[in-house]
Motif scaffolding. Structure first.
Motif, PDB file in Angstrom:
ATOM      1  N   HIS A 142      42.382 -21.633 -26.964  1.00 37.37           N
ATOM      2  CA  HIS A 142      41.821 -22.368 -25.825  1.00 37.37           C
ATOM      3  C   HIS A 142      41.797 -21.483 -24.571  1.00 37.37           C
ATOM      4  O   HIS A 142      40.791 -21.439 -23.856  1.00 37.37           O
ATOM      5  N   ALA A 143      42.879 -20.775 -24.302  1.00 38.51           N
ATOM      6  CA  ALA A 143      42.941 -19.885 -23.133  1.00 38.51           C
ATOM      7  C   ALA A 143      41.932 -18.748 -23.261  1.00 38.51           C
ATOM      8  O   ALA A 143      41.286 -18.365 -22.287  1.00 38.51           O
ATOM      9  N   GLY A 201      38.824 -18.178 -20.712  1.00 33.90           N
ATOM     10  CA  GLY A 201      38.756 -16.927 -19.968  1.00 33.90           C
ATOM     11  C   GLY A 201      37.518 -16.101 -20.269  1.00 33.90           C
ATOM     12  O   GLY A 201      37.174 -15.186 -19.519  1.00 33.90           O
ATOM     13  N   ALA A 202      36.842 -16.425 -21.364  1.00 34.18           N
ATOM     14  CA  ALA A 202      35.632 -15.682 -21.735  1.00 34.18           C
ATOM     15  C   ALA A 202      34.497 -16.025 -20.777  1.00 34.18           C
ATOM     16  O   ALA A 202      34.499 -17.071 -20.134  1.00 34.18           O
ATOM     17  N   ASP A 224      45.610 -24.585 -34.848  1.00 33.17           N
ATOM     18  CA  ASP A 224      46.087 -25.960 -34.691  1.00 33.17           C
ATOM     19  C   ASP A 224      46.379 -26.226 -33.225  1.00 33.17           C
ATOM     20  O   ASP A 224      47.528 -26.251 -32.799  1.00 33.17           O
ATOM     21  N   GLU A 225      45.333 -26.359 -32.442  1.00 35.99           N
ATOM     22  CA  GLU A 225      45.464 -26.644 -31.016  1.00 35.99           C
ATOM     23  C   GLU A 225      44.673 -27.916 -30.719  1.00 35.99           C
ATOM     24  O   GLU A 225      43.553 -28.075 -31.189  1.00 35.99           O
ATOM     25  N   ALA A 226      45.253 -28.774 -29.923  1.00 37.35           N
ATOM     26  CA  ALA A 226      44.553 -29.999 -29.529  1.00 37.35           C
ATOM     27  C   ALA A 226      43.576 -29.678 -28.400  1.00 37.35           C
ATOM     28  O   ALA A 226      43.827 -28.801 -27.585  1.00 37.35           O
ATOM     29  N   ASP A 227      42.463 -30.374 -28.367  1.00 39.10           N
ATOM     30  CA  ASP A 227      41.491 -30.273 -27.281  1.00 39.10           C
ATOM     31  C   ASP A 227      41.056 -28.829 -27.005  1.00 39.10           C
ATOM     32  O   ASP A 227      41.253 -28.294 -25.923  1.00 39.10           O
ATOM     33  N   ILE A 228      40.438 -28.220 -27.989  1.00 39.41           N
ATOM     34  CA  ILE A 228      39.980 -26.843 -27.847  1.00 39.41           C
ATOM     35  C   ILE A 228      38.681 -26.759 -27.059  1.00 39.41           C
ATOM     36  O   ILE A 228      38.328 -25.714 -26.578  1.00 39.41           O
ATOM     37  N   GLY A 229      37.989 -27.820 -26.842  1.00 37.55           N
ATOM     38  CA  GLY A 229      36.678 -27.836 -26.215  1.00 37.55           C
ATOM     39  C   GLY A 229      36.280 -26.583 -25.459  1.00 37.55           C
ATOM     40  O   GLY A 229      37.018 -26.111 -24.611  1.00 37.55           O
TER      41      GLY A 229
END
Length: 87
Positions: A38-39, A43-44, A59-64
């Motif tokens: 996500h980070a 940052g991209a 396995d990360e929540a809310d990757i949008g």
């Protein structure tokens, strides 16, 4: 120089410059891509590519992702998201 060519040349140069500025950001990697996916995505910059270099399910929540980035698996990597997770 023909009028049409004079009008299209600046547009073509801008497109080439924009493409040249795009970056492939390996994840996990360094800098903005040293932490979570996500980070890295946040940052991209628009036009960048995030290259996933791990076969461990993400396995990360809310990757949008709210930017115009591409996501691809690295060579030989079967990148996946954990059950119930997606972009």
């Amino acid at each position: 120089m023909p009028l049409l060519l004079r009008r299209l040349l600046p547009i073509a140069l801008l497109l080439i410059a924009a493409d040249a500025a795009a970056v492939v950001r390996p994840w996990p990697g360094s800098g903005i891509c040293a932490g979570t996916f996500h980070a890295c995505a946040n940052g991209a910059d628009d036009g960048d590519t995030i290259e996933i270099l791990t076969a461990t399910p993400i396995d990360e929540a809310d990757i949008g992702i709210s930017k115009a980035v591409s996501v691809r698996a690295g060579t030989g990597i079967a990148a996946t998201f954990a059950a119930g997770q997606r972009l």
